[in-house]
Design a protein around this motif. Sequence first.
Motif, PDB file in Angstrom:
ATOM      1  N   TYR A   1      -4.628  -1.948   5.884  1.00 55.97           N
ATOM      2  CA  TYR A   1      -3.668  -2.147   4.793  1.00 55.97           C
ATOM      3  C   TYR A   1      -2.279  -2.443   5.339  1.00 55.97           C
ATOM      4  O   TYR A   1      -1.536  -3.249   4.783  1.00 55.97           O
ATOM      5  CB  TYR A   1      -3.622  -0.910   3.890  1.00 55.97           C
ATOM      6  CG  TYR A   1      -4.965  -0.517   3.346  1.00 55.97           C
ATOM      7  CD1 TYR A   1      -5.870  -1.490   2.961  1.00 55.97           C
ATOM      8  CD2 TYR A   1      -5.335   0.808   3.216  1.00 55.97           C
ATOM      9  CE1 TYR A   1      -7.116  -1.150   2.479  1.00 55.97           C
ATOM     10  CE2 TYR A   1      -6.575   1.159   2.731  1.00 55.97           C
ATOM     11  CZ  TYR A   1      -7.463   0.176   2.366  1.00 55.97           C
ATOM     12  OH  TYR A   1      -8.691   0.511   1.901  1.00 55.97           O
TER      13      TYR A   1
ATOM     14  N   ALA B   1      -3.940   3.978   1.204  1.00 63.49           N
ATOM     15  CA  ALA B   1      -3.290   2.756   0.701  1.00 63.49           C
ATOM     16  C   ALA B   1      -1.759   2.862   0.709  1.00 63.49           C
ATOM     17  O   ALA B   1      -1.098   1.984   1.259  1.00 63.49           O
ATOM     18  CB  ALA B   1      -3.815   2.395  -0.687  1.00 63.49           C
ATOM     19  N   PRO B   2      -1.171   3.924   0.143  1.00 59.29           N
ATOM     20  CA  PRO B   2       0.292   4.002   0.199  1.00 59.29           C
ATOM     21  C   PRO B   2       0.823   4.094   1.628  1.00 59.29           C
ATOM     22  O   PRO B   2       1.835   3.469   1.958  1.00 59.29           O
ATOM     23  CB  PRO B   2       0.613   5.293  -0.563  1.00 59.29           C
ATOM     24  CG  PRO B   2      -0.566   5.533  -1.419  1.00 59.29           C
ATOM     25  CD  PRO B   2      -1.738   5.017  -0.654  1.00 59.29           C
ATOM     26  N   LEU B   3       0.098   4.817   2.480  1.00 60.23           N
ATOM     27  CA  LEU B   3       0.520   4.945   3.879  1.00 60.23           C
ATOM     28  C   LEU B   3       0.570   3.570   4.543  1.00 60.23           C
ATOM     29  O   LEU B   3       1.583   3.176   5.130  1.00 60.23           O
ATOM     30  CB  LEU B   3      -0.456   5.866   4.614  1.00 60.23           C
ATOM     31  CG  LEU B   3      -0.072   6.263   6.037  1.00 60.23           C
ATOM     32  CD1 LEU B   3       1.111   7.209   5.997  1.00 60.23           C
ATOM     33  CD2 LEU B   3      -1.248   6.928   6.742  1.00 60.23           C
TER      34      LEU B   3
ATOM     35  N   LEU C   1       7.486  -3.919  -2.162  1.00 58.09           N
ATOM     36  CA  LEU C   1       6.189  -3.309  -2.461  1.00 58.09           C
ATOM     37  C   LEU C   1       5.515  -3.877  -3.714  1.00 58.09           C
ATOM     38  O   LEU C   1       4.308  -4.111  -3.689  1.00 58.09           O
ATOM     39  CB  LEU C   1       6.320  -1.777  -2.568  1.00 58.09           C
ATOM     40  CG  LEU C   1       6.556  -1.075  -1.231  1.00 58.09           C
ATOM     41  CD1 LEU C   1       6.506   0.435  -1.401  1.00 58.09           C
ATOM     42  CD2 LEU C   1       5.528  -1.501  -0.199  1.00 58.09           C
TER      43      LEU C   1
ATOM     44  N   VAL D   1      -6.009   7.165  -2.191  1.00 60.22           N
ATOM     45  CA  VAL D   1      -4.682   7.717  -2.480  1.00 60.22           C
ATOM     46  C   VAL D   1      -3.915   8.027  -1.192  1.00 60.22           C
ATOM     47  O   VAL D   1      -2.698   7.894  -1.139  1.00 60.22           O
ATOM     48  CB  VAL D   1      -4.826   8.982  -3.359  1.00 60.22           C
ATOM     49  CG1 VAL D   1      -3.550   9.779  -3.359  1.00 60.22           C
ATOM     50  CG2 VAL D   1      -5.198   8.579  -4.761  1.00 60.22           C
TER      51      VAL D   1
ATOM     52  N   TRP E   1      -6.119   3.167   7.017  1.00 58.43           N
ATOM     53  CA  TRP E   1      -4.791   2.603   6.723  1.00 58.43           C
ATOM     54  C   TRP E   1      -4.372   1.407   7.567  1.00 58.43           C
ATOM     55  O   TRP E   1      -3.641   0.541   7.069  1.00 58.43           O
ATOM     56  CB  TRP E   1      -3.708   3.682   6.770  1.00 58.43           C
ATOM     57  CG  TRP E   1      -3.415   4.223   8.143  1.00 58.43           C
ATOM     58  CD1 TRP E   1      -3.956   5.322   8.709  1.00 58.43           C
ATOM     59  CD2 TRP E   1      -2.526   3.667   9.117  1.00 58.43           C
ATOM     60  NE1 TRP E   1      -3.471   5.491   9.971  1.00 58.43           N
ATOM     61  CE2 TRP E   1      -2.590   4.491  10.249  1.00 58.43           C
ATOM     62  CE3 TRP E   1      -1.684   2.553   9.145  1.00 58.43           C
ATOM     63  CZ2 TRP E   1      -1.858   4.230  11.398  1.00 58.43           C
ATOM     64  CZ3 TRP E   1      -0.957   2.299  10.295  1.00 58.43           C
ATOM     65  CH2 TRP E   1      -1.039   3.139  11.407  1.00 58.43           C
TER      66      TRP E   1
ATOM     67  N   LEU F   1       0.601   0.654   3.104  1.00 59.00           N
ATOM     68  CA  LEU F   1       1.543  -0.203   2.391  1.00 59.00           C
ATOM     69  C   LEU F   1       2.961   0.010   2.916  1.00 59.00           C
ATOM     70  O   LEU F   1       3.684  -0.943   3.228  1.00 59.00           O
ATOM     71  CB  LEU F   1       1.473   0.153   0.906  1.00 59.00           C
ATOM     72  CG  LEU F   1       1.849  -0.872  -0.142  1.00 59.00           C
ATOM     73  CD1 LEU F   1       1.042  -2.131   0.035  1.00 59.00           C
ATOM     74  CD2 LEU F   1       1.622  -0.314  -1.527  1.00 59.00           C
ATOM     75  N   ILE F   2       3.370   1.259   3.027  1.00 60.26           N
ATOM     76  CA  ILE F   2       4.746   1.543   3.436  1.00 60.26           C
ATOM     77  C   ILE F   2       4.963   1.168   4.897  1.00 60.26           C
ATOM     78  O   ILE F   2       5.957   0.519   5.239  1.00 60.26           O
ATOM     79  CB  ILE F   2       5.084   3.027   3.173  1.00 60.26           C
ATOM     80  CG1 ILE F   2       5.209   3.223   1.660  1.00 60.26           C
ATOM     81  CG2 ILE F   2       6.363   3.417   3.876  1.00 60.26           C
ATOM     82  CD1 ILE F   2       5.416   4.634   1.235  1.00 60.26           C
TER      83      ILE F   2
ATOM     84  N   THR G   1       1.439  -5.084  -3.847  1.00 64.22           N
ATOM     85  CA  THR G   1       0.454  -4.194  -4.445  1.00 64.22           C
ATOM     86  C   THR G   1      -0.766  -4.929  -4.985  1.00 64.22           C
ATOM     87  O   THR G   1      -1.872  -4.410  -4.878  1.00 64.22           O
ATOM     88  CB  THR G   1       1.052  -3.362  -5.589  1.00 64.22           C
ATOM     89  OG1 THR G   1       1.926  -4.193  -6.319  1.00 64.22           O
ATOM     90  CG2 THR G   1       1.766  -2.148  -5.085  1.00 64.22           C
TER      91      THR G   1
ATOM     92  N   LEU H   1      11.200  -0.546  -1.711  1.00 64.38           N
ATOM     93  CA  LEU H   1      10.431   0.103  -2.784  1.00 64.38           C
ATOM     94  C   LEU H   1      10.369  -0.749  -4.043  1.00 64.38           C
ATOM     95  O   LEU H   1       9.319  -0.859  -4.670  1.00 64.38           O
ATOM     96  CB  LEU H   1      11.039   1.458  -3.122  1.00 64.38           C
ATOM     97  CG  LEU H   1      10.723   2.579  -2.145  1.00 64.38           C
ATOM     98  CD1 LEU H   1      11.417   3.857  -2.567  1.00 64.38           C
ATOM     99  CD2 LEU H   1       9.225   2.813  -2.059  1.00 64.38           C
TER     100      LEU H   1
END
Lengths: 247, 302
Positions: free
Chosen positions: B176, B113-115, B212, B110, B173, B117-118, B216, B208
Amino acid sequence: MSAISLSDLDISYGSAKVVEGVSFDVAEGESFALVGESGSGKSTVLKAIAGLAPDWTGGMSVLGQPRGHRPDRGFARRCQMVFQDPYGSLHPRKTVDTVLSEPLQVHGLGNRDARVEEMLRAVGLDRRFRFRYPHQLSGGQRQRVAIARALMLEPKVMLLDEPTSALDVSVQAEILNLLKRLRAEQGLTYLMVTHNLPVVGFMCDRMAVMNRGRVVEIAPATALHDGSFADPYSRALYAASGGTAHD
Amino acid sequence: MQMLRRDWYHDDAPASRFQANAGRFYRAGGLLMRNPLAVLGGAIILLLVLTAAFAPWIAPYSAVGQDLSARLLPPSAQHWMGTDELGRDILSRVIYGARITLMIVALVAVISAPLGLIIGAVSGYFGGLVDKVLMGITDVFLSMPKLILALAFVAALGPGIENAIIAIAITAWPAYARIARAETLTFCQADFIGATRLLGASHGRIILRHVLPLCTSSMIVRVTLDMAGIILTAAGLGFLGLGAQPPLPEWGAMISRGRVFILDQWWVATMPGFAIILVSLGFCFLGDGLRDVLDPKQGGKS
């Protein structure tokens, strides 16, 4: 007031100058074609107007307002573009509904359901296509969706980048008829890039012939009937597409 | 009725947004179910989740209760996996350990991955100076071995399970970010991005809503495959005494304590080791299956 006015436009990609000294005016309600062979810079002119090729110098105005170098929200309401390849111009993971609602969301327009349904009807798509993904549509249907997306914001000027060249012949005719009908219904101005001279004869009032990044001649579409082109390159292009000069 | 439901999912002209999405998931799920290894992996992960959720009801003994008269008993009917040096039931500790493992895996995923990804999507989308700076930072993190970097962070932050999670997330991160950037570069020049910009959409919205979602699926695959590595890193930190602290039943720490008796009382170190192997394998199988479903162009079909 002219819909699109270009004066002495130079466009470069990096250090390579692709278009040089292009000037022409497109009147409001006119359908204007840019013709020429591959690599003559005609699509680049459209991209520069749209703001997707920001590296240009010269004068450019759309509906009387000078253009910036990037896309902006005000410009989006006045002018939209349809791309050449309907397989590349739709997001692969978004349904037709999402694609068509997006411009309304971006500009905060309401009544989305009704507008989307109405636009689907206008471009001749059955409402059962509304929640399909692009991979569930044929090339012609995709191009209809792309045209619908461009029209969602009710622009007055449409930039068409070879809208039919990626489609097969019978579908080409459908899309051309659709574009012609939409133009008549909504009073649109078209600036259309094509290398297909019969399309120009069918759709357009005037054309600019481009060669190696320059406009060599601006001629009325009637020149396609009698071959009255002044420039030797235009004559060669006309002859290559099967026409014979009558002069 | 059964047929009706299937038709609803497979309808090629869905009537609503919900039906279109449901149909997509149904088809992906169907593909996944046809892959036996993926099903096995999914079953192992499901078992892990259920074990973690119902640990107090499943475990026959307490995870921390000591019984010095029952030290180092071999596996038997009373203690299926034997007992450790303080007389604690190893099966119960392994069951409670599932909670810790699951927490580590979930939190690391959690956070990182978002870190990644962005950072990757921003870097690939804007290019130029932004790309250079962000990828420079990413390279700095990538150039150090994961476990050593995590060790350094834990040593600086102090040992403990939360710090171990933060340390692992910090080291996870960059991979990713690299993937997200590469994916973004492949389609950021595509016409559908240009068309969206022409509609007047902001850069944030495009990243976004348009960039993204396309990154994903490969990210889910990669994270699932990496979860085995995360479990191993967490176990490694636990083994070195920098992860979970006693008496928490963390699997890596349990192996570390069992190392002393590995020749005479082999079960003390082996049983949590089995658990780690099983769960890692489960994540690997599931990740491979997901890759075949979500990412057909890279699938191992050939």
